[in-house]
Design an enzyme around this catalytic site. Structure first.
Site, PDB file in Angstrom:
ATOM      1  N   LYS A   4      -2.272  -8.553 -14.133  1.00  0.00           N
ATOM      2  CA  LYS A   4      -1.643  -8.171 -12.858  1.00  0.00           C
ATOM      3  C   LYS A   4      -0.389  -9.002 -12.695  1.00  0.00           C
ATOM      4  O   LYS A   4      -0.270 -10.072 -13.292  1.00  0.00           O
ATOM      5  CB  LYS A   4      -2.588  -8.445 -11.686  1.00  0.00           C
ATOM      6  N   ASP A  15       1.791  -0.856  -8.188  1.00  0.00           N
ATOM      7  CA  ASP A  15       0.717  -1.198  -7.250  1.00  0.00           C
ATOM      8  C   ASP A  15       1.388  -1.111  -5.876  1.00  0.00           C
ATOM      9  O   ASP A  15       2.438  -0.454  -5.742  1.00  0.00           O
ATOM     10  CB  ASP A  15       0.149  -2.598  -7.554  1.00  0.00           C
ATOM     11  N   TRP A  73      -2.392   9.436   0.008  1.00  0.00           N
ATOM     12  CA  TRP A  73      -1.860  10.796  -0.148  1.00  0.00           C
ATOM     13  C   TRP A  73      -2.660  11.583  -1.196  1.00  0.00           C
ATOM     14  O   TRP A  73      -3.128  12.698  -0.940  1.00  0.00           O
ATOM     15  CB  TRP A  73      -0.369  10.699  -0.523  1.00  0.00           C
ATOM     16  N   PHE A 122      -1.376   5.069   4.205  1.00  0.00           N
ATOM     17  CA  PHE A 122      -0.656   6.352   4.159  1.00  0.00           C
ATOM     18  C   PHE A 122       0.302   6.372   2.972  1.00  0.00           C
ATOM     19  O   PHE A 122       1.261   7.121   2.934  1.00  0.00           O
ATOM     20  CB  PHE A 122       0.074   6.638   5.480  1.00  0.00           C
ATOM     21  N   GLY A 123       0.000   5.544   1.976  1.00  0.00           N
ATOM     22  CA  GLY A 123       0.853   5.466   0.785  1.00  0.00           C
ATOM     23  C   GLY A 123       0.413   6.454  -0.279  1.00  0.00           C
ATOM     24  O   GLY A 123      -0.292   7.431  -0.002  1.00  0.00           O
ATOM     25  N   ASN A 124       0.818   6.167  -1.480  1.00  0.00           N
ATOM     26  CA  ASN A 124       0.574   7.058  -2.599  1.00  0.00           C
ATOM     27  C   ASN A 124      -0.917   7.325  -2.836  1.00  0.00           C
ATOM     28  O   ASN A 124      -1.334   8.448  -3.111  1.00  0.00           O
ATOM     29  CB  ASN A 124       1.204   6.389  -3.836  1.00  0.00           C
ATOM     30  N   VAL A 125      -1.714   6.278  -2.686  1.00  0.00           N
ATOM     31  CA  VAL A 125      -3.146   6.410  -2.952  1.00  0.00           C
ATOM     32  C   VAL A 125      -3.802   7.267  -1.865  1.00  0.00           C
ATOM     33  O   VAL A 125      -4.568   8.202  -2.158  1.00  0.00           O
ATOM     34  CB  VAL A 125      -3.801   5.010  -3.040  1.00  0.00           C
TER      35      VAL A 125
HETATM   36  O1  2IT Z   1      -4.996  -1.478  -9.385  1.00  0.00           O
HETATM   37  C1  2IT Z   1      -4.706  -0.714 -10.304  1.00  0.00           C
HETATM   38  O2  2IT Z   1      -5.554  -0.303 -11.109  1.00  0.00           O
HETATM   39  C2  2IT Z   1      -3.302  -0.299 -10.430  1.00  0.00           C
HETATM   40  N1  2IT Z   1      -2.486  -0.710  -9.623  1.00  0.00           N
HETATM   41  C3  2IT Z   1      -2.873   0.573 -11.572  1.00  0.00           C
HETATM   42  C4  2IT Z   1      -2.654  -0.240 -12.793  1.00  0.00           C
HETATM   43  C5  2IT Z   1      -2.082   0.530 -13.962  1.00  0.00           C
HETATM   44  O3  2IT Z   1      -1.834  -0.127 -14.983  1.00  0.00           O
HETATM   45  O4  2IT Z   1      -1.884   1.748 -13.884  1.00  0.00           O
END
Ligand code: 2IT
Length: 444
Positions: A124, A164, A241, A236-239
């Site tokens: 990360k 992320d 959505w 309300f972000g990408n996830v």
């Molecule tokens: O928390 C996650 O699994 C992500 N932000 C995606 C990580 C990725 O390498 O696609």
């Protein structure tokens, strides 16, 4: 396993890194039985070696804002474990980013990536840079300065970052542009790229879609159907959505979304153009959801979280520890049947204990949200083969992967009374693969 001793050592070495210690404790408590069945793990100190990252890169990022002022942020990349494949995990750009948050995320990523069935290790990274309210030019200059430091440590077979919180298609594209220039190669060194330069179809939706495939499977395994169920979503972000899109497609009704300012309750259901409106909200950069209420005549509840609404299913899609013990009690009182963490570590330990005690179906983030990184893995595969698959092909593979993750959780998490402890199942399955790989490879 001497859990307290391990935690105490970590606490002494890394004082105040609460999120990291929380993530480690959860895993250790749930895997201790299997661990104790394998004395060879103890002999090669698998846990002691697993809980510390392989290495952490910290760097300064200097850049100039639109007014000509010089800004300084911190950048990080934490390479946690690469026993089963190249380091893989997202970059988070958010003011809250610090070593504790990135270490919890990197630690979780090891088990999540192991569960995907694909060969990816855990990592990360990110920065305390806040992209909210910044111009495109500022974001570009920041991303370029960030990559100027990061590029030496990453590579398509070494470490493959992605997005992320705060890092979407725009940021990945700027980061990729700089990497390509510095490394003088066009390889899939980042995932979440645009389609024009090696991205994968379905990647933007994949975390939310995968989450719903998993939740659907949980319900079916319990003899239930998602059709007609009401769902509270946070964020309300990408996830959020992607989750709302797939939930609606599967016949459920999403009634909430939320932001730092409060939550929206739309009893008619958040579907169709209302889901796309989330993207518009995001584009305004104000980080608020309240305009939705005026736009569609829904209720806005200021300063509160959506967990007080009576729903069948709760899906945290925002950030860590966004659903606490009080929220869990409220949801349980209101008859919630299933909680699926689509955010990483969305529930506090107290909330998780309450769900499990009350035999509520609870899916942990590292299983439920693994569709995002799994599709990143599929992007890496397509890049390595220099071709791209259709949306239908990627989606079919994503569905298969989520199905396999669910199976692993059931296999390792089913209790004698029939209740499936998905947290235990995910941790044990994710751990065993990595531990066996580490054992086979010797002390390195
Ligand atoms: O928390 C996650 O699994 C992500 N932000 C995606 C990580 C990725 O390498 O696609």
């Amino acid at each position: 396993m001497k859990i307290e001793q391990i935690i105490n050592t970590l606490e002494a070495r890394h004082p105040g890194e609460n999120e990291y210690l929380q993530a480690v404790r959860e895993v250790l408590v749930t895997i201790q039985d299997v661990y104790n069945e394998h004395p060879e793990f103890e002999k090669s100190q698998i846990i002691e070696r697993l809980v510390e990252p392989d290495r952490i890169f910290t760097f300064k990022v200097s850049w100039t804002d639109d007014r000509g002022n010089v800004q300084v942020n911190l950048g990080y990349r934490i390479q946690f474990n690469n026993a089963i494949g190249p380091y893989k995990g997202g970059l988070r750009f958010h003011p809250s980013v610090n070593p504790s948050i990135l270490k919890f995320l990197g630690f979780e990523q090891i088990f999540k990536n192991s569960l995907t069935t694909l060969p990816m290790g855990g990592a990360k990274g990110g920065s305390d840079f806040n992209p909210k309210g910044k111009s495109d030019a500022e974001v570009m200059r920041f991303c370029q300065a960030f990559m100027l430091e990061l590029w030496r440590y990453i590579g398509p077979e070494t470490d493959v970052p992605a997005g992320d919180i705060g890092v979407g298609g725009r940021e990945i594209a700027y980061l990729y542009g700089m990497y390509r220039k510095l490394a003088r190669e066009n390889t899939g060194v980042l995932t979440g790229k645009n389609m024009e330069f090696g991205g994968s179809l379905v990647r933007p939706e994949a975390t939310g879609f995968g989450g719903l495939y998993f939740v659907n499977q949980m319900l079916e395994t319990a003899g239930q159907s998602i059709k007609g169920k009401t769902i509270a979503i946070s964020g309300f972000g990408n996830v959020a959505w992607g989750a709302a899109l797939k939930a609606t497609e599967l016949g459920a009704k999403v009634v909430t979304i939320s932001g730092p300012d409060g939550y929206i309750y739309d009893e008619k259901g958040i579907s169709g153009e209302k889901i796309d409106y989330m993207l518009e909200l995001r584009a305004t950069c104000n980080d608020i959801v309240s305009p939705y209420a005026q736009e569609f005549g829904a209720v806005f509840v200021a300063g509160r979280r959506p967990w007080e609404v009576k729903v069948d299913i709760a899906l945290p899609c925002a950030t860590q520890n966004e659903l606490n013990g009080d929220d869990a009690r409220k949801l349980i009182e209101n008859g919630v049947m299933c909680v699926g963490e689509i955010s990483n570590m969305g529930c506090t330990p107290e909330a998780i204990d309450l769900f499990i005690e009350n035999k509520i179906m609870y899916g942990p983030g590292k299983a439920v949200n693994a569709g995002g990184v799994a599709t990143s893995g599929l992007e890496m595969t397509q890049n390595a083969m220099h071709l791209s698959w259709s949306a239908a092909e990627v989606d079919a593979k994503l569905q298969q992967i989520m199905h396999d993750i669910h199976e692993q959780c059931v296999r390792h998490g089913r209790q004698t009374d029939g209740y499936i402890n998905y947290m235990k199942g995910a941790n044990v399955a994710g751990f065993l693969k990595v531990a066996k790989a580490m054992l086979a490879q010797g002390i390195v």
